[in-house]
Design a protein around this motif. Structure first.
Motif, PDB file in Angstrom:
ATOM      1  N   GLY A  32       0.941  -1.178   0.178  1.00 15.78           N
ATOM      2  CA  GLY A  32       0.048  -0.109  -0.079  1.00 15.78           C
ATOM      3  C   GLY A  32       0.911   1.325  -0.003  1.00 15.78           C
ATOM      4  N   PHE A  33       0.914   2.063   1.237  1.00 12.90           N
ATOM      5  CA  PHE A  33       1.424   3.197   1.192  1.00 12.90           C
ATOM      6  C   PHE A  33       2.768   3.024   1.800  1.00 12.90           C
ATOM      7  CE2 PHE A  33      -2.791   4.586   0.793  1.00 12.90           C
ATOM      8  CZ  PHE A  33      -2.847   5.836  -0.142  1.00 12.90           C
ATOM      9  N   GLY A  34       3.377   2.019   2.218  1.00  5.71           N
ATOM     10  CA  GLY A  34       4.506   1.612   2.899  1.00  5.71           C
ATOM     11  C   GLY A  34       4.419   1.280   4.114  1.00  5.71           C
ATOM     12  N   ARG A  35       5.652   1.317   4.804  1.00  9.64           N
ATOM     13  CA  ARG A  35       6.334   1.184   6.327  1.00  9.64           C
ATOM     14  C   ARG A  35       5.681   2.462   7.097  1.00  9.64           C
ATOM     15  NH1 ARG A  35      10.685   1.722   8.632  1.00  9.64           N
ATOM     16  NH2 ARG A  35      11.880   1.962   6.416  1.00  9.64           N
ATOM     17  N   VAL A  36       5.403   2.601   8.087  1.00  5.35           N
ATOM     18  CA  VAL A  36       5.234   3.440   9.030  1.00  5.35           C
ATOM     19  C   VAL A  36       6.487   3.885   9.537  1.00  5.35           C
ATOM     20  CG1 VAL A  36       4.126   4.558  11.094  1.00  5.35           C
ATOM     21  CG2 VAL A  36       2.772   3.089   9.296  1.00  5.35           C
ATOM     22  N   SER A  37       6.768   5.134   9.621  1.00  2.00           N
ATOM     23  CA  SER A  37       7.954   5.768  10.032  1.00  2.00           C
ATOM     24  C   SER A  37       7.739   6.940  10.602  1.00  2.00           C
ATOM     25  CB  SER A  37       9.142   5.638   8.902  1.00  2.00           C
ATOM     26  OG  SER A  37      10.406   6.494   9.398  1.00  2.00           O
ATOM     27  N   LEU A  38       8.086   7.107  11.936  1.00  3.10           N
ATOM     28  CA  LEU A  38       7.770   8.234  12.838  1.00  3.10           C
ATOM     29  C   LEU A  38       8.764   9.338  12.428  1.00  3.10           C
ATOM     30  CD1 LEU A  38       6.073   9.735  14.906  1.00  3.10           C
ATOM     31  CD2 LEU A  38       7.479   8.876  16.720  1.00  3.10           C
ATOM     32  N   VAL A  39       9.944   8.928  12.371  1.00  2.38           N
ATOM     33  CA  VAL A  39      11.107   9.941  12.132  1.00  2.38           C
ATOM     34  C   VAL A  39      10.949  10.414  10.656  1.00  2.38           C
ATOM     35  CG1 VAL A  39      12.744   8.353  10.794  1.00  2.38           C
ATOM     36  CG2 VAL A  39      13.778  10.340  12.264  1.00  2.38           C
ATOM     37  N   ASN A  40      10.244  10.040   9.638  1.00  2.71           N
ATOM     38  CA  ASN A  40       9.781  10.353   8.557  1.00  2.71           C
ATOM     39  C   ASN A  40       8.394  11.051   8.367  1.00  2.71           C
ATOM     40  OD1 ASN A  40      11.468   7.612   7.535  1.00  2.71           O
ATOM     41  ND2 ASN A  40      12.268   9.570   6.586  1.00  2.71           N
ATOM     42  N   SER A  41       7.779  11.193   9.575  1.00  3.09           N
ATOM     43  CA  SER A  41       6.330  11.624   9.425  1.00  3.09           C
ATOM     44  C   SER A  41       6.180  13.111  10.297  1.00  3.09           C
ATOM     45  CB  SER A  41       5.531  10.586  10.342  1.00  3.09           C
ATOM     46  OG  SER A  41       5.570   9.634   9.702  1.00  3.09           O
ATOM     47  N   LEU A  42       7.098  13.139  11.048  1.00  5.00           N
ATOM     48  CA  LEU A  42       7.016  14.592  12.140  1.00  5.00           C
ATOM     49  C   LEU A  42       8.367  15.155  11.968  1.00  5.00           C
ATOM     50  CD1 LEU A  42       4.954  13.111  15.119  1.00  5.00           C
ATOM     51  CD2 LEU A  42       4.065  14.753  13.332  1.00  5.00           C
ATOM     52  N   PRO A  43       8.420  16.547  12.020  1.00  7.28           N
ATOM     53  CA  PRO A  43       9.825  17.166  12.367  1.00  7.28           C
ATOM     54  C   PRO A  43      10.309  17.000  13.848  1.00  7.28           C
ATOM     55  CG  PRO A  43       7.944  18.629  11.526  1.00  7.28           C
ATOM     56  CD  PRO A  43       7.263  17.307  12.029  1.00  7.28           C
ATOM     57  N   LEU A  44      11.378  16.315  13.854  1.00  7.80           N
ATOM     58  CA  LEU A  44      12.165  15.935  15.179  1.00  7.80           C
ATOM     59  C   LEU A  44      13.403  16.474  15.201  1.00  7.80           C
ATOM     60  CD1 LEU A  44      11.045  12.176  15.504  1.00  7.80           C
ATOM     61  CD2 LEU A  44       9.817  14.358  16.180  1.00  7.80           C
ATOM     62  N   ALA A  45      13.909  17.342  16.059  1.00  8.11           N
ATOM     63  CA  ALA A  45      15.098  18.026  16.260  1.00  8.11           C
ATOM     64  C   ALA A  45      16.017  16.869  16.287  1.00  8.11           C
ATOM     65  CB  ALA A  45      14.851  18.951  17.229  1.00  8.11           C
ATOM     66  N   GLY A  46      17.017  17.046  15.787  1.00  9.42           N
ATOM     67  CA  GLY A  46      18.246  16.098  15.567  1.00  9.42           C
ATOM     68  C   GLY A  46      18.042  14.766  14.629  1.00  9.42           C
ATOM     69  N   ALA A  47      16.805  14.501  14.475  1.00 11.36           N
ATOM     70  CA  ALA A  47      16.609  13.427  13.594  1.00 11.36           C
ATOM     71  C   ALA A  47      16.172  13.779  12.136  1.00 11.36           C
ATOM     72  CB  ALA A  47      15.291  12.655  14.092  1.00 11.36           C
ATOM     73  N   ASP A  74      15.515  26.858   2.124  1.00 10.92           N
ATOM     74  CA  ASP A  74      16.285  25.929   3.093  1.00 10.92           C
ATOM     75  C   ASP A  74      16.436  26.447   4.424  1.00 10.92           C
ATOM     76  OD1 ASP A  74      17.752  28.274   2.891  1.00 10.92           O
ATOM     77  OD2 ASP A  74      19.815  27.466   1.838  1.00 10.92           O
ATOM     78  N   ASN A  75      15.880  27.443   4.736  1.00  8.15           N
ATOM     79  CA  ASN A  75      15.421  27.983   6.005  1.00  8.15           C
ATOM     80  C   ASN A  75      16.596  28.146   6.832  1.00  8.15           C
ATOM     81  OD1 ASN A  75      12.440  27.603   6.217  1.00  8.15           O
ATOM     82  ND2 ASN A  75      12.894  25.529   6.782  1.00  8.15           N
ATOM     83  N   GLY A  76      17.485  29.168   5.968  1.00  8.82           N
ATOM     84  CA  GLY A  76      18.767  29.594   6.537  1.00  8.82           C
ATOM     85  C   GLY A  76      19.842  28.519   6.485  1.00  8.82           C
ATOM     86  N   GLY A  77      19.771  27.672   5.847  1.00  5.46           N
ATOM     87  CA  GLY A  77      20.600  26.454   5.662  1.00  5.46           C
ATOM     88  C   GLY A  77      20.194  25.244   6.703  1.00  5.46           C
ATOM     89  N   ARG A  78      19.287  25.208   7.370  1.00  3.82           N
ATOM     90  CA  ARG A  78      18.955  24.350   8.291  1.00  3.82           C
ATOM     91  C   ARG A  78      18.212  23.156   7.932  1.00  3.82           C
ATOM     92  NH1 ARG A  78      17.528  29.011  11.035  1.00  3.82           N
ATOM     93  NH2 ARG A  78      15.297  28.905  10.529  1.00  3.82           N
ATOM     94  N   CYS A  79      17.380  23.316   6.384  1.00  2.00           N
ATOM     95  CA  CYS A  79      16.894  22.176   5.895  1.00  2.00           C
ATOM     96  C   CYS A  79      17.500  21.937   4.683  1.00  2.00           C
ATOM     97  CB  CYS A  79      15.482  22.674   5.425  1.00  2.00           C
ATOM     98  SG  CYS A  79      14.376  21.576   4.516  1.00  2.00           S
ATOM     99  N   THR A  80      17.736  20.411   4.650  1.00  2.00           N
ATOM    100  CA  THR A  80      18.651  19.837   3.673  1.00  2.00           C
ATOM    101  C   THR A  80      17.739  18.838   2.879  1.00  2.00           C
ATOM    102  OG1 THR A  80      19.370  18.444   5.256  1.00  2.00           O
ATOM    103  CG2 THR A  80      20.637  20.356   4.809  1.00  2.00           C
ATOM    104  N   GLU A  81      16.374  18.820   3.123  1.00  2.00           N
ATOM    105  CA  GLU A  81      15.763  17.787   2.393  1.00  2.00           C
ATOM    106  C   GLU A  81      15.344  18.338   1.054  1.00  2.00           C
ATOM    107  OE1 GLU A  81      14.671  15.040   3.751  1.00  2.00           O
ATOM    108  OE2 GLU A  81      15.512  15.485   5.978  1.00  2.00           O
TER     109      GLU A  81
END
Length: 276
Positions: A32-47, A74-81
């Motif tokens: 279906g839509f794949g495997r649930v992954s919390l780290v890919n679902s919510l913004p988490l500092a350091g993750a 890039d939010n001042g270089g903070r976002c690399t996605e």
């Protein structure tokens, strides 16, 4: 919550069926839509470094289209996605018993880069999804400077409006709406038609009112001009009549004097003298 978990679900390459492995990919019957992954679902500092935006408890009317623009930064270089994900979910009413195409209220999700010609459709399809009440689009090439337009189209509803939730992740500023707060979108087609019709009617009414005012002024000026002409004509006729009346009165006076005198003389002439 459903939109958050599905939006961040990750693809798996195969599934283990005890004695053999079966290849699988997004949206097939195995994952279906794949495997649930919390780290890919919510913004988490350091993750992770992506931001998230959501629209919850919003509604869309039948025939309405909502366009929501997201600027990639890039939010001042903070976002690399470089991955942009958006998921649309809604609770669809129950379909009829024995139905083949059981989706009752059909909402359609599509994504397009501003200035680009390609339209990205949900769930790995090349056109709109008319089967599911969960739709997800994944873009893997969103770079700073891009503007991505998310479009929700209520193409076919059996009621006046349908509640929905939308969840977005990527290098975008946070944009969140909940409850009565609703995203700004295009006016639905029926409302646009009503606005056009009302505008035309309003213009015609203003035009007719202006014509009536101008005509009233012309008629008033014409009546005033006629009144002045009648007054001038009546004044010119009154002066000769007065003079004639004065002359007639004077002539009658003199004539009457002469007649009385003549009668007096005649009467005196006929009086007996007393002599026979």
């Amino acid at each position: 919550l459903k939109a958050i978990l599905i939006n961040g679900a990750q693809e798996i390459s195969y599934i283990d069926n005890a004695f053999r492995s079966t290849a699988t990919q997004y949206y097939d019957n195995n994952q279906g839509f794949g495997r649930v992954s919390l780290v890919n679902s919510l913004p988490l500092a350091g993750a992770n470094t992506f931001a998230a935006s959501f629209i919850d408890k919003a509604t869309i009317k039948d025939g309405q289209t909502l366009d929501i623009d997201f600027n990639i930064t890039d939010n001042g270089g903070r976002c690399t996605e470089n991955e942009f994900r958006v998921t649309l979910v809604w609770a669809d009413p129950p379909g009829a018993t024995g139905c083949v195409r059981c989706l009752v209220n059909d909402l359609d999700l599509s994504v397009q880069k501003t200035g680009g010609s390609r339209i990205y459709y949900p769930n790995g399809r090349g056109s709109r999804d008319t089967t599911n009440n969960v739709e997800r689009v994944i873009l893997g090439n969103a770079v700073p400077g891009d503007t991505i337009r998310v479009t929700i189209d209520a193409s076919n509803l059996d009621r006046s409006e349908q509640p929905f939730a939308l969840y977005v992740t990527g290098c975008t500023p946070n944009r969140s709406y909940s409850g009565e707060a609703k995203p700004k979108g295009n006016v639905d087609r029926s409302t646009r038609i009503l606005i056009i019709v009302c505008s035309v009617i309003g213009f015609l009414l203003l035009f007719l009112a202006a014509c009536w005012i101008m005509d009233s002024k012309k008629r008033k000026n014409h009546q005033e001009e006629r009144g002045k002409q009648k007054a001038a004509a009546a004044g010119g006729a009154a002066r000769p009549t007065s003079q004639a009346h004065s002359l007639n009165h004077r002539d009658a006076h003199h004539s009457g004097g002469r007649g009385n005198g003549g009668q007096q003389q005649h009467h005196n002439h006929e009086q007996p003298t007393g002599r026979y």
